[in-house]
Design an enzyme around this catalytic site. Structure first.
Site, PDB file in Angstrom:
ATOM      1  N   GLY A 127       5.701   3.161   0.445  1.00  0.00           N
ATOM      2  CA  GLY A 127       6.658   2.152   0.882  1.00  0.00           C
ATOM      3  C   GLY A 127       8.112   2.514   0.666  1.00  0.00           C
TER       4      GLY A 127
ATOM      5  CB  THR B 222       0.084  -4.331   0.186  1.00  0.00           C
ATOM      6  OG1 THR B 222      -0.473  -3.143  -0.368  1.00  0.00           O
ATOM      7  CG2 THR B 222       1.468  -4.531  -0.408  1.00  0.00           C
TER       8      THR B 222
ATOM      9  NE  ARG C  34       6.227   0.720  -5.030  1.00  0.00           N
ATOM     10  CZ  ARG C  34       5.507   0.606  -3.925  1.00  0.00           C
ATOM     11  NH1 ARG C  34       4.666  -0.387  -3.773  1.00  0.00           N
ATOM     12  NH2 ARG C  34       5.609   1.491  -2.966  1.00  0.00           N
ATOM     13  CB  VAL C  35       8.819  -4.919  -4.752  1.00  0.00           C
ATOM     14  CG1 VAL C  35       8.639  -5.473  -3.347  1.00  0.00           C
ATOM     15  CG2 VAL C  35       8.519  -6.009  -5.787  1.00  0.00           C
ATOM     16  N   GLY C  36       7.142  -2.583  -3.008  1.00  0.00           N
ATOM     17  CA  GLY C  36       7.214  -1.610  -1.915  1.00  0.00           C
ATOM     18  C   GLY C  36       7.822  -2.208  -0.662  1.00  0.00           C
ATOM     19  CG  ASP C  37       6.344  -0.627   2.992  1.00  0.00           C
ATOM     20  OD1 ASP C  37       5.614  -0.488   1.982  1.00  0.00           O
ATOM     21  OD2 ASP C  37       5.918  -0.538   4.151  1.00  0.00           O
TER      22      ASP C  37
ATOM     23  CB  SER D 224      -5.184  -1.054  -1.038  1.00  0.00           C
ATOM     24  OG  SER D 224      -6.003  -1.152   0.101  1.00  0.00           O
TER      25      SER D 224
ATOM     26  CB  THR E  96      -0.447  -2.095   3.366  1.00  0.00           C
ATOM     27  OG1 THR E  96       0.134  -1.702   2.150  1.00  0.00           O
ATOM     28  CG2 THR E  96       0.248  -3.282   3.949  1.00  0.00           C
TER      29      THR E  96
ATOM     30  CB  THR F  50       0.033   1.238   5.998  1.00  0.00           C
ATOM     31  OG1 THR F  50      -0.745   1.478   4.832  1.00  0.00           O
ATOM     32  CG2 THR F  50      -0.401   2.210   7.089  1.00  0.00           C
ATOM     33  N   GLY F  51       1.556   2.966   3.851  1.00  0.00           N
ATOM     34  CA  GLY F  51       1.828   4.260   3.245  1.00  0.00           C
ATOM     35  C   GLY F  51       2.850   4.121   2.130  1.00  0.00           C
TER      36      GLY F  51
HETATM   37  N1  ASP Z   1       3.062   0.355   1.717  1.00  0.00           N
HETATM   38  C1  ASP Z   1       2.429  -0.116   0.524  1.00  0.00           C
HETATM   39  C2  ASP Z   1       3.391  -0.039  -0.618  1.00  0.00           C
HETATM   40  O1  ASP Z   1       4.194   0.881  -0.676  1.00  0.00           O
HETATM   41  C3  ASP Z   1       1.202   0.576   0.140  1.00  0.00           C
HETATM   42  C4  ASP Z   1       0.396   1.181   1.202  1.00  0.00           C
HETATM   43  O2  ASP Z   1       0.406   0.797   2.348  1.00  0.00           O
HETATM   44  O3  ASP Z   1      -0.325   2.106   0.872  1.00  0.00           O
HETATM   45  O4  ASP Z   1       3.317  -0.883  -1.497  1.00  0.00           O
END
Ligand code: ASP
Length: 331
Positions: A244, A208, A218-221, A86, A190, A241-242
């Site tokens: 995003g 990440t 796609r781009v996350g947080d 990840s 992440t 994390t999680g």
């Molecule tokens: N936060 C990250 C994202 O959304 C992924 C993760 O931490 O699981 O890309």
């Protein structure tokens, strides 16, 4: 209340003094020097892979080094680990089979750099720092980010990406192409890291490969300043994390820092944002998000929606995993 008001006033006057000496550099640093600092240097980072990453950071922090160098070196350990699914180029690809990386870095002076949707570069965190230091910009993405990196001393990985076991999983995944955004104990995500060095300087980094099998583009947080990482030298920093999308919707890490600014402890501030995220997503089950925060006094804490989120802590005396508090348990 009166304490935090006093602190506020003290910060204000020091900021004024600093500006008078050098208008180009914020005076955030001196706020943190003094007896209020408890146990610095210290570093915290998300998930079990944080243990090794902290070790990388610690090698700089223990000899009095800079928190910015420490977080960069720390999360680079995780990026370099091709068994990590990840973070870095060992991560899982998007739906089209491409591994795309997101990273950012920030310090107590609000200096920051970020890259997103970056391919084939082993250390996106190094590119993020270079963007911060060598360009007038904060964020570069995709092809442009890669082009800039290649022109500025970075090179493309020479091994196959996705790495072979990930490619195999991906081909199996393609058969059903079932997309789940769930984040749980088995797919630790992440790496987000916050460090306070011996001189009271704070920095954070986040890197990440994003959600496995995400839509291409796609781009996350994680590379978004304010969502996956935020910091203010008057207050402290936060990382996440999680899933995003939830952090972006709520400016998650910026919100944590703002709560701390108004006097919340790091743990309380993380709790507040987790509460808010749940309120904004009524009826959504299985969405994990976890936050970590640290204030300039070296207090730290974490909070997540579900149990299972933990973080690695390294100080002079401690080198261990800490379970974050949580709101719900997995059914
Ligand atoms: N936060 C990250 C994202 O959304 C992924 C993760 O931490 O699981 O890309």
């Amino acid at each position: 209340r009166s304490m935090s008001r006093r602190r506020f006033l003290k910060n204000l006057s020091l900021a004024g003094a600093g500006l008078a000496i050098n208008p180009l550099k914020s005076a955030a640093q001196p706020f943190n020097l003094g007896p209020s600092i408890k146990d610095n240097p210290l570093v915290i980072s998300t998930w079990i892979h944080g243990m090794e990453a902290n070790q990388g950071a610690w090698s700089i922090l223990e000899s009095g080094g800079d928190s910015l160098d420490a977080v960069q070196k720390g999360v680079a350990v995780t990026e370099n680990d091709l068994n990590n699914r990840s973070v870095g180029l060992g991560g899982r690809p998007d739906r089209d089979g491409h591994v795309t990386l997101d990273a950012c870095i920030m310090d107590h002076d609000s200096r920051c750099g970020s890259v997103a949707f970056l391919e084939d570069i082993i250390h996106p965190i190094d590119v993020a720092r270079a963007v911060m230091e060598k360009t007038p910009h904060v964020m570069l993405v995709g092809e442009g980010a890669q082009k800039w990196a290649l022109e500025n001393g970075f090179s493309k990985a020479t091994f196959d990406v996705p790495v072979p076991p990930v490619q195999k999983d991906y081909e199996e995944w393609l058969i059903k192409s079932e997309y789940k955004t769930g984040v749980n104990v088995e797919n630790h995500d992440t790496i987000g890291m916050l460090a306070l060095d011996a001189s009271g300087r704070m920095a954070g980094a986040c890197t990440t490969s994003g959600m496995a099998y995400k839509i291409r583009g796609r781009v996350g947080d994680s590379p978004i300043i304010g969502a996956g990482l935020f910091m203010d030298g008057d207050v402290g920093g936060a990382t996440a994390t999680g899933v995003g999308e939830a952090m972006i919707r709520t400016a998650g890490c910026a919100s944590v820092v703002e709560s701390m600014r108004r006097g919340a402890s790091p743990e309380e501030a993380c709790y507040d944002i987790v509460q808010r995220i749940l309120k904004k997503h009524p009826g959504v089950n299985g969405m994990q998000v976890g936050f970590l925060a640290m204030n300039m006094q070296g207090e730290y804490g974490g909070y997540s929606v579900y149990n299972g989120f933990n973080y690695a802590l390294r100080t002079k005396d401690r080198n261990e995993m800490v379970d974050a508090k949580y709101m719900r348990t997995w059914e």
